[in-house]
Design an enzyme around this catalytic site. Structure first.
Site, PDB file in Angstrom:
ATOM      1  NE  ARG A 105     -29.634  84.725 -43.377  1.00 32.90           N
ATOM      2  CZ  ARG A 105     -28.904  85.513 -42.562  1.00 32.90           C
ATOM      3  NH1 ARG A 105     -28.103  85.378 -41.526  1.00 32.90           N
ATOM      4  NH2 ARG A 105     -28.515  86.886 -43.161  1.00 32.90           N
ATOM      5  CG  ASN A 128     -33.846  86.821 -34.964  1.00 29.22           C
ATOM      6  OD1 ASN A 128     -34.544  87.686 -34.106  1.00 29.22           O
ATOM      7  ND2 ASN A 128     -32.718  87.352 -35.544  1.00 29.22           N
ATOM      8  CE1 TYR A 139     -33.776  92.373 -39.399  1.00 28.58           C
ATOM      9  CE2 TYR A 139     -33.149  93.705 -38.040  1.00 28.58           C
ATOM     10  CZ  TYR A 139     -32.906  92.642 -38.602  1.00 28.58           C
ATOM     11  OH  TYR A 139     -31.937  91.550 -38.202  1.00 28.58           O
TER      12      TYR A 139
END
Length: 439
Positions: A94, A148, A253
């Protein structure tokens, strides 16, 4: 009927959330067996989380048998629900998803833009393999995907695996509804929001309280500075013109798409001061796992909220409860379009309100998308489908086209160096892409 739930990614710091949710629903959702599953690299965390989960179950006097294992196939035997919460490559991957795009002048975020694209590339093949095992070993089980980018991953699994009982869930709509209830000082049970769009690109078209439209009241509150961003997203606020002209609730978002320059500036400053969000989360996780080791801890710690997982267990557990009990209630899920939104393909996965039954979700018809958001949503869906195509084909050209169609990239001369760096960084987790296509 006793229920067995298997949690893939059981060593996640989020697992106490779902354990708490399952314990709290014992009266209506009789889970009698929970199996936590992880991989060798996650063995230590799995042990720590497993022992905490066992203490939580014992403290609640719940009649649940808990086990944890690295043997996924054995765990799936007899499962009624399989919940997925994996991160291929862990938080180190990530951090690369966030850092590398920033280096090239693009937003670095784990589920949007180039970072989200490479998270999808790493994840899709793994979840397709899992779904095929579910189809073989426990074909009647529902696969509830929380991994996700949830919309992209759910669509990929539905299109390219042999298992079709697949639903994607996200805590953002759940978070928005609960936050709107707080804004309106109203019990959440009285609040309904019509959600339309895609995962992490969903809008609230209408807000009702007891059937009365309160959309404008919520927009006015947002304009006054109230916010419903989760812990992992720092909101920048919205302009009065944006809110009044759009007339719909944005989700947290949306800042990446409607405030791109400001978000990029903020993220670059934050990176210089504190590193990427992933590196901040690594510190939070280290603290959480130290807390999880405490043999006197037998509840979900409050610090878990700093991970941005608020309402995770509610979103996942409510869905499983409603399927099991054939409730026919309305929840917001990621599921096949099948004509729900006329502007999108039938086989596209959308995020939408649906009636939840024992046969799965029945999406509530939207019709045509509102004109102001139609182009953006169809553009994002095109990107998502190209991302899936690339993840399955291993084609550099498909990956390039996905970047070209992503609104957070769309710069044809800068895509090649961006892709080369990301492919090189994540090579160990991208076996479907041959190195010679990007070296």
């Amino acid at each position: 009927m006793a229920v067995k739930v298997v949690i893939i990614g059981g060593g996640s710091s989020y697992t106490p959330e779902i354990i708490e949710g399952l314990i709290d629903r014992q009266a209506s959702f009789p889970v009698r067996e929970i199996v936590l599953v992880d991989i060798e690299e996650g063995r230590e965390k799995l042990e720590i989380v497993g022992r905490l989960a066992q203490r939580m179950i014992e403290k609640a006097n719940a009649e649940i048998t808990l086990s944890w294992t690295l043997d996924r196939r054995a765990a799936l035997v007899g499962a009624d629900f399989v919940s997925t919460q994996i991160r291929v490559g862990g938080l180190k991957a990530r951090a690369l998803d966030e850092r590398i795009p920033l280096k090239h002048g693009f937003i670095g975020q784990e589920t949007n833009g180039a970072g989200g694209l490479f998270k999808a590339f790493r994840t899709i093949p793994v979840l397709i393999d899992l779904a095929n095992e579910v189809a073989e070993i426990c074909p009647d089980a529902w696969l509830v995907n929380f991994t996700n980018p949830a919309g992209i991953v759910t669509e990929a699994v539905l299109k390219h695996s042999s298992h079709k009982k697949v639903i994607g869930v996200c805590n953002i709509p759940f978070n928005m509804r609960n936050s709107v209830a707080e804004i309106l000082e109203t019990p959440v049970e009285r609040v309904a929001i019509e959600f339309i769009g895609l995962n992490h690109f969903v809008f609230g078209r209408h807000v009702w309280v007891d059937g009365v439209d309160r959309t404008r009241d919520v927009l006015a509150s947002l304009n006054a500075g109230n916010d419903y961003s989760p812990a992992n997203i720092v909101g920048l606020g919205w302009s009065e013109s944006f809110l009044s002209s759009l007339g719909m609730l944005p989700n947290p978002y949306h800042q990446y798409y409607f405030q791109t320059k400001d978000v990029l500036k903020k993220d670059l400053e934050a990176y210089e001061q504190n590193g990427t969000r992933a590196e901040v989360v690594q510190q939070v996780e280290a603290q959480l796992f130290e807390k999880y080791k405490d043999v006197d801890l037998a509840v979900k710690p409050e610090e878990l909220e700093k991970r941005g997982g608020a309402y995770y267990s509610d979103a996942a557990c409510n869905l499983m409860d409603s399927i099991h009990n054939d409730r026919g209630d309305i929840q917001t899920v990621n599921t096949l379009n099948n004509g729900t939104i006329r502007d999108l393909p039938e086989d596209a996965v959308i995020e939408v309100n649906a009636v939840i039954t024992k046969s799965g979700p029945r999406p509530i018809s939207i019709g045509a998308l509102p004109l102001p958001i139609r182009g953006l949503i169809t553009n994002l869906k095109t990107f998502e489908q190209l991302a899936i195509q690339a993840a399955v084909s291993g084609s550099y050209e498909d990956a390039y086209l996905a970047c070209l169609m992503n609104p957070l990239i769309q710069d044809e001369k800068r895509i090649d160096p961006l892709l080369k760096d990301l492919f090189t960084a994540h090579e160990a987790y991208l076996p479907q892409f041959k190195k010679e296509v990007y070296s």
